[in-house]
Motif scaffolding. Structure first.
Motif, PDB file in Angstrom:
ATOM      1  N   SER A   8       0.801  -1.225   0.000  1.00 28.68           N
ATOM      2  CA  SER A   8       0.000   0.000   0.000  1.00 28.68           C
ATOM      3  C   SER A   8       0.830   1.269   0.000  1.00 28.68           C
ATOM      4  CB  SER A   8      -0.915   0.010   1.222  1.00 28.68           C
ATOM      5  OG  SER A   8      -1.800  -1.054   1.175  1.00 28.68           O
ATOM      6  N   CYS A  20      -1.351   6.120  -3.969  1.00 27.32           N
ATOM      7  CA  CYS A  20      -2.324   5.034  -3.872  1.00 27.32           C
ATOM      8  C   CYS A  20      -2.705   4.807  -2.415  1.00 27.32           C
ATOM      9  CB  CYS A  20      -1.767   3.745  -4.477  1.00 27.32           C
ATOM     10  SG  CYS A  20      -1.648   3.825  -6.266  1.00 27.32           S
ATOM     11  N   ASP A  79      -5.254  -0.684  -2.224  1.00 29.63           N
ATOM     12  CA  ASP A  79      -4.736  -1.723  -3.109  1.00 29.63           C
ATOM     13  C   ASP A  79      -5.791  -2.075  -4.145  1.00 29.63           C
ATOM     14  OD1 ASP A  79      -2.229  -2.131  -1.752  1.00 29.63           O
ATOM     15  OD2 ASP A  79      -3.322  -3.207  -0.195  1.00 29.63           O
ATOM     16  N   GLU A 106      -7.066   6.644  -6.513  1.00 30.43           N
ATOM     17  CA  GLU A 106      -6.104   6.297  -5.467  1.00 30.43           C
ATOM     18  C   GLU A 106      -5.942   4.786  -5.281  1.00 30.43           C
ATOM     19  OE1 GLU A 106      -7.739   8.416  -2.123  1.00 30.43           O
ATOM     20  OE2 GLU A 106      -6.803  10.306  -2.729  1.00 30.43           O
ATOM     21  N   SER A 107      -6.372   4.007  -6.269  1.00 29.08           N
ATOM     22  CA  SER A 107      -6.271   2.545  -6.184  1.00 29.08           C
ATOM     23  C   SER A 107      -5.281   2.010  -7.207  1.00 29.08           C
ATOM     24  CB  SER A 107      -7.644   1.905  -6.431  1.00 29.08           C
ATOM     25  OG  SER A 107      -8.551   2.298  -5.425  1.00 29.08           O
ATOM     26  N   LYS A 108      -4.705   0.864  -6.879  1.00 23.89           N
ATOM     27  CA  LYS A 108      -3.774   0.199  -7.798  1.00 23.89           C
ATOM     28  C   LYS A 108      -4.482  -0.790  -8.705  1.00 23.89           C
ATOM     29  CE  LYS A 108      -1.083  -0.144  -4.115  1.00 23.89           C
ATOM     30  NZ  LYS A 108      -0.625  -1.061  -3.166  1.00 23.89           N
ATOM     31  N   LEU A 143      -3.926   1.830 -14.054  1.00 20.80           N
ATOM     32  CA  LEU A 143      -4.696   1.054 -13.090  1.00 20.80           C
ATOM     33  C   LEU A 143      -4.865  -0.349 -13.654  1.00 20.80           C
ATOM     34  CD1 LEU A 143      -6.646   1.042 -10.542  1.00 20.80           C
ATOM     35  CD2 LEU A 143      -8.464   1.598 -12.163  1.00 20.80           C
TER      36      LEU A 143
END
Length: 174
Positions: free
Chosen positions: A20, A25, A28, A80-82, A114
């Motif tokens: 994380s 990000c 996760d 903000e996510s992977k 992403l």
């Protein structure tokens, strides 16, 4: 099967889900799903299992009422996510909010790299890809309802096709 992969990923030192601490990000995984189809079964199980093994996971507020404006935090959470796990179920395309969210996911997939992992939840991937069956019915309604925003509907179709062209998991009856 997916749960085994999650368990193995969490115990492996070369996990396919990066830590994380990646700059920019916060999460996760971002879960995209049609609540009425999967919230109280598959998506809940997936969400709690991901959290149990220490994977920071975002899912929308289950108290989001029909007809209310989509949470402004959703686009930011996608940014903000992977990884985005998109659970494509029979009624997924009937929700304009799901399709707006999906368009943002595809935008981030293209612009921010992403990773998108589709789960075909008791739907045929080709029905999703070519918008047949319940997907065709949903888009017929959207085209009528949003005739003044037909470019948005076309973008939703394109996003759905793009995600359906990705390799993912196909959950189906035995």
């Amino acid at each position: 099967m997916a749960f085994l992969a999650i368990e193995n990923a969490s115990s492996s030192s070369s996990s396919s889900i990066p830590p994380s601490a990646t700059p920019g990000c916060k999460y996760d995984v971002f879960l995209s799903f049609r609540g009425t189809d999967t919230r109280n079964n598959f998506t809940d199980h997936l969400y709690y299992r991901l959290k149990q093994v220490g994977i920071s996971t975002f899912r929308d507020d289950e108290r989001l009422e029909q007809g209310t404006e989509i949470n402004s935090g959703l686009p930011r959470a996608i940014d903000e996510s992977k990884i985005a796990v998109v659970v494509l179920s029979k009624q997924y395309a009937s929700s304009s909010w799901c399709l707006i969210e999906l368009a943002k996911i595809v935008e981030c997939m293209t612009n921010k790299k992403l990773t998108v992992l589709p789960v075909f939840h008791y739907v045929d991937p080709s029905d999703v890809r070519y918008q047949r069956g319940s997907f065709a019915e949903a888009f017929a309604k959207h085209e009528n309802q949003f005739e003044d925003k037909i470019d948005d509907v076309k973008a939703w179709r394109a996003a759905l096709t793009e995600v359906a062209n990705l390799s993912g998991w196909h959950l189906k009856d035995k």
